[in-house]
Motif scaffolding. Structure first.
Motif, PDB file in Angstrom:
ATOM      1  N   TRP A   3       0.938  -0.835  -0.263  1.00 25.79           N
ATOM      2  CA  TRP A   3      -0.222  -0.195   0.232  1.00 25.79           C
ATOM      3  C   TRP A   3       1.084   1.319  -0.154  1.00 25.79           C
ATOM      4  O   TRP A   3       1.587   1.393   0.012  1.00 25.79           O
ATOM      5  CB  TRP A   3      -0.951   0.545   1.140  1.00 25.79           C
TER       6      TRP A   3
ATOM      7  N   PRO B 190      -4.494   1.705   0.828  1.00 23.07           N
ATOM      8  CA  PRO B 190      -4.226   0.658  -0.929  1.00 23.07           C
ATOM      9  C   PRO B 190      -5.079   2.295  -1.571  1.00 23.07           C
ATOM     10  O   PRO B 190      -5.640   2.936  -1.661  1.00 23.07           O
ATOM     11  CB  PRO B 190      -5.499  -0.386  -0.830  1.00 23.07           C
TER      12      PRO B 190
ATOM     13  N   TYR C 223      -8.309   2.711   5.529  1.00 19.46           N
ATOM     14  CA  TYR C 223      -6.861   3.589   5.833  1.00 19.46           C
ATOM     15  C   TYR C 223      -6.069   2.789   6.685  1.00 19.46           C
ATOM     16  O   TYR C 223      -7.443   2.482   7.913  1.00 19.46           O
ATOM     17  CB  TYR C 223      -7.304   4.563   5.752  1.00 19.46           C
TER      18      TYR C 223
END
Length: 127
Positions: A32, A46, A52
Motif C-alpha cells: 500500500w 490501498p 486506511y
C-alpha cells in the motif's frame, strides 16, 4: 434503496512510538502507499483508498503482551492477513522487520510482531 454505507470509507488507528516507521513497515508488507504523514501521524491506504490505517504517536507506549499475561498490556486488536504460502510470507515479513512470536498455536497461522510489538497473524489460504 441506497445503502447507508455506500461511498463511505473506514479505517482504524494504531498507537506506536514511531508512527512513520510503523507506517513504512505496513506499507511495504501490504504493498500500500503512505498517503499522509506529518509529525506524530502517518496514514497508509490501498490504491482504491476506501480503507486506511492511521498510525499515531503514543507517548509512554508499551507494546502488548502475547499470549496474554496477567497484569501486562493486553492486545486490544490485531490484523489477520490471508496468504498463499505461509512460510514464504512469514520469511518476507521478518525480512521487513517483523519478528516471529515464540508461541504458534495453529498450524495454518503464523503469529508475528510488527516493529512496534503489535501482534498480527498470517493465515494460510486453504480454500
Amino acid at each position: 434503496m441506497r445503502s447507508r454505507t455506500s461511498g463511505m470509507w473506514w479505517g482504524t488507528a494504531i498507537e506506536a512510538p514511531d508512527p512513520g516507521a510503523l507506517a513504512r513497515f505496513y506499507a511495504q508488507l501490504l504493498d500500500w502507499s503512505i498517503v499522509h504523514e506529518e509529525p506524530g501521524t502517518a496514514v497508509v491506504a490501498p490504491p482504491q483508498g476506501s480503507v486506511y490505517i492511521v498510525f499515531q504517536q503514543a507517548v509512554g507506549y508499551r507494546p502488548p503482551t502475547w499470549p496474554p499475561t496477567d497484569g501486562e498490556q493486553r492486545t486490544m486488536m490485531h490484523f489477520d492477513f490471508q496468504v498463499g504460502d505461509l512460510d514464504e510470507a512469514a520469511t518476507e515479513a521478518v525480512a521487513m522487520g517483523a519478528s516471529l512470536a515464540p508461541v504458534q498455536p495453529q498450524e495454518n497461522v503464523r503469529v508475528l510482531f510488527d516493529p512496534a510489538g503489535h501482534p498480527f497473524c498470517l493465515c494460510r489460504d486453504d480454500g
